[in-house]
Design a protein around this motif. Structure first.
Motif, PDB file in Angstrom:
ATOM      1  N   ASP A 197       1.899 -18.058  -8.819  1.00 33.52           N
ATOM      2  CA  ASP A 197       1.672 -16.817  -8.930  1.00 33.52           C
ATOM      3  C   ASP A 197       2.636 -15.867  -8.122  1.00 33.52           C
ATOM      4  OD1 ASP A 197      -0.710 -17.168 -10.504  1.00 33.52           O
ATOM      5  OD2 ASP A 197      -1.735 -18.025  -8.755  1.00 33.52           O
ATOM      6  N   VAL A 198       2.586 -14.704  -8.031  1.00 36.52           N
ATOM      7  CA  VAL A 198       3.199 -14.035  -7.498  1.00 36.52           C
ATOM      8  C   VAL A 198       2.669 -12.671  -7.033  1.00 36.52           C
ATOM      9  CG1 VAL A 198       4.405 -12.482  -9.410  1.00 36.52           C
ATOM     10  CG2 VAL A 198       5.824 -12.665  -7.330  1.00 36.52           C
ATOM     11  N   TRP A 199       2.789 -11.870  -5.734  1.00 31.66           N
ATOM     12  CA  TRP A 199       2.203 -10.822  -5.415  1.00 31.66           C
ATOM     13  C   TRP A 199       2.969  -9.771  -5.945  1.00 31.66           C
ATOM     14  CZ3 TRP A 199      -2.530 -10.533  -3.683  1.00 31.66           C
ATOM     15  CH2 TRP A 199      -3.332 -11.581  -2.760  1.00 31.66           C
ATOM     16  N   VAL A 200       2.261  -8.563  -6.674  1.00 37.13           N
ATOM     17  CA  VAL A 200       2.944  -7.638  -7.354  1.00 37.13           C
ATOM     18  C   VAL A 200       2.306  -6.338  -6.608  1.00 37.13           C
ATOM     19  CG1 VAL A 200       3.057  -6.458  -9.441  1.00 37.13           C
ATOM     20  CG2 VAL A 200       2.804  -8.902  -9.467  1.00 37.13           C
ATOM     21  N   ALA A 201       3.418  -5.467  -5.984  1.00 36.07           N
ATOM     22  CA  ALA A 201       3.080  -4.382  -5.424  1.00 36.07           C
ATOM     23  C   ALA A 201       3.709  -3.412  -6.182  1.00 36.07           C
ATOM     24  CB  ALA A 201       3.696  -4.327  -4.026  1.00 36.07           C
ATOM     25  N   THR A 202       2.769  -2.105  -6.365  1.00 33.62           N
ATOM     26  CA  THR A 202       3.021  -1.108  -7.226  1.00 33.62           C
ATOM     27  C   THR A 202       2.465   0.238  -6.518  1.00 33.62           C
ATOM     28  OG1 THR A 202       1.337  -1.191  -8.744  1.00 33.62           O
ATOM     29  CG2 THR A 202       3.424  -2.089  -9.536  1.00 33.62           C
ATOM     30  N   ALA A 203       2.817   1.464  -6.911  1.00 31.40           N
ATOM     31  CA  ALA A 203       2.260   2.506  -6.319  1.00 31.40           C
ATOM     32  C   ALA A 203       1.788   3.566  -7.463  1.00 31.40           C
ATOM     33  CB  ALA A 203       3.006   3.099  -5.357  1.00 31.40           C
ATOM     34  N   SER A 204       0.843   4.462  -7.456  1.00 31.32           N
ATOM     35  CA  SER A 204       0.510   5.329  -8.400  1.00 31.32           C
ATOM     36  C   SER A 204       1.681   6.566  -8.128  1.00 31.32           C
ATOM     37  CB  SER A 204      -0.564   5.816  -8.299  1.00 31.32           C
ATOM     38  OG  SER A 204      -0.918   6.651  -7.289  1.00 31.32           O
ATOM     39  N   ALA A 205       1.548   7.579  -9.164  1.00 31.24           N
ATOM     40  CA  ALA A 205       2.401   8.458  -9.004  1.00 31.24           C
ATOM     41  C   ALA A 205       1.914   9.336  -7.671  1.00 31.24           C
ATOM     42  CB  ALA A 205       2.108   9.440 -10.224  1.00 31.24           C
ATOM     43  N   ALA A 206       0.670   9.341  -7.312  1.00 27.36           N
ATOM     44  CA  ALA A 206       0.259   9.731  -6.198  1.00 27.36           C
ATOM     45  C   ALA A 206       0.636   9.255  -4.821  1.00 27.36           C
ATOM     46  CB  ALA A 206      -1.293  10.238  -6.061  1.00 27.36           C
ATOM     47  N   GLY A 207       1.340   7.988  -5.118  1.00 29.94           N
ATOM     48  CA  GLY A 207       1.494   7.022  -4.025  1.00 29.94           C
ATOM     49  C   GLY A 207       0.360   6.162  -3.451  1.00 29.94           C
ATOM     50  N   ASP A 208      -0.753   5.889  -4.332  1.00 29.68           N
ATOM     51  CA  ASP A 208      -1.641   4.895  -3.836  1.00 29.68           C
ATOM     52  C   ASP A 208      -1.068   3.633  -4.210  1.00 29.68           C
ATOM     53  OD1 ASP A 208      -3.191   7.146  -3.286  1.00 29.68           O
ATOM     54  OD2 ASP A 208      -4.030   7.214  -5.215  1.00 29.68           O
ATOM     55  N   PRO A 209      -1.209   2.734  -3.074  1.00 27.14           N
ATOM     56  CA  PRO A 209      -0.671   1.297  -3.370  1.00 27.14           C
ATOM     57  C   PRO A 209      -1.617   0.486  -3.762  1.00 27.14           C
ATOM     58  CG  PRO A 209      -1.298   1.653  -1.007  1.00 27.14           C
ATOM     59  CD  PRO A 209      -1.708   2.916  -1.491  1.00 27.14           C
ATOM     60  N   VAL A 210      -1.166  -0.483  -4.712  1.00 25.14           N
ATOM     61  CA  VAL A 210      -1.728  -1.788  -5.319  1.00 25.14           C
ATOM     62  C   VAL A 210      -1.021  -2.952  -4.985  1.00 25.14           C
ATOM     63  CG1 VAL A 210      -2.829  -2.442  -7.487  1.00 25.14           C
ATOM     64  CG2 VAL A 210      -2.815  -0.033  -7.025  1.00 25.14           C
ATOM     65  N   LEU A 211      -1.921  -3.888  -4.611  1.00 26.47           N
ATOM     66  CA  LEU A 211      -1.119  -5.305  -4.354  1.00 26.47           C
ATOM     67  C   LEU A 211      -2.113  -6.162  -5.032  1.00 26.47           C
ATOM     68  CD1 LEU A 211       0.885  -7.199  -3.015  1.00 26.47           C
ATOM     69  CD2 LEU A 211      -0.790  -7.267  -1.157  1.00 26.47           C
ATOM     70  N   VAL A 212      -1.549  -6.902  -6.388  1.00 24.81           N
ATOM     71  CA  VAL A 212      -2.372  -7.995  -6.947  1.00 24.81           C
ATOM     72  C   VAL A 212      -1.660  -8.912  -7.132  1.00 24.81           C
ATOM     73  CG1 VAL A 212      -3.750  -6.319  -8.161  1.00 24.81           C
ATOM     74  CG2 VAL A 212      -1.864  -7.048  -9.223  1.00 24.81           C
TER      75      VAL A 212
END
Length: 151
Positions: free
Chosen positions: A26-41
């Motif tokens: 597995d790998v941790w995946v970090a993204t952000a929405s267009a509004a800058g809200d972070p997501v880490l899964v």
């Protein structure tokens, strides 16, 4: 903080990084929405020697966040042996995948995302890779820049 082991050479760090890419689940995946809200899964992945392939529901924030920017940060390992990958991600439909990559991911997962229309594949192309264990490896931690291995 004292260093527990001598600093690895850049060549050894690259070998260790490639071993993680080939063997980690597995790998941790970090993204952000267009509004800058972070997501880490965490997502399971396969490495084909050039890109990482993973899958998630197309409605999940991780998949939705790729549309505006396509940028992603991935993390392998723990805080005392980390690999950080800055990459460009693209959503790929199952019909557009080469069989071997999709087959490899299905084998690793134990189930096949191609069987579920609600799932989409994410292909990440690394642009920068950094790896270090302790403070003595901070210098020279960049192993890839602009998509090219430095060692």
């Amino acid at each position: 903080m004292t260093n527990r082991e001598p600093a690895r050479t850049a060549e050894q760090r690259k070998r260790d990084t490639l071993k993680r890419l080939e063997n980690d689940e597995d790998v941790w995946v970090a993204t952000a929405s267009a509004a800058g809200d972070p997501v880490l899964v965490p997502l399971s992945f396969v490495w084909d020697g050039a890109t990482l392939l993973m899958s998630t529901k197309r409605t999940n924030p991780t998949a939705r966040n790729l549309t505006p920017r396509g940028t992603v940060v991935l993390s392998l390992g723990h805080t005392r042996d980390v690999v950080l990958i800055d990459g460009v991600a693209e959503a790929v439909e199952a019909a557009d995948l080469e069989g071997s990559s999709a087959d490899a991911l299905a084998a690793k997962l134990g189930w096949d995302p191609r069987d579920l229309a609600a799932w989409v594949y994410l292909r990440v192309t690394p642009r920068r890779v950094r790896a270090w264990r302790e403070a003595n490896e901070i210098a020279g931690r960049t192993l890839m820049r602009e998509g090219a291995w430095l060692v």
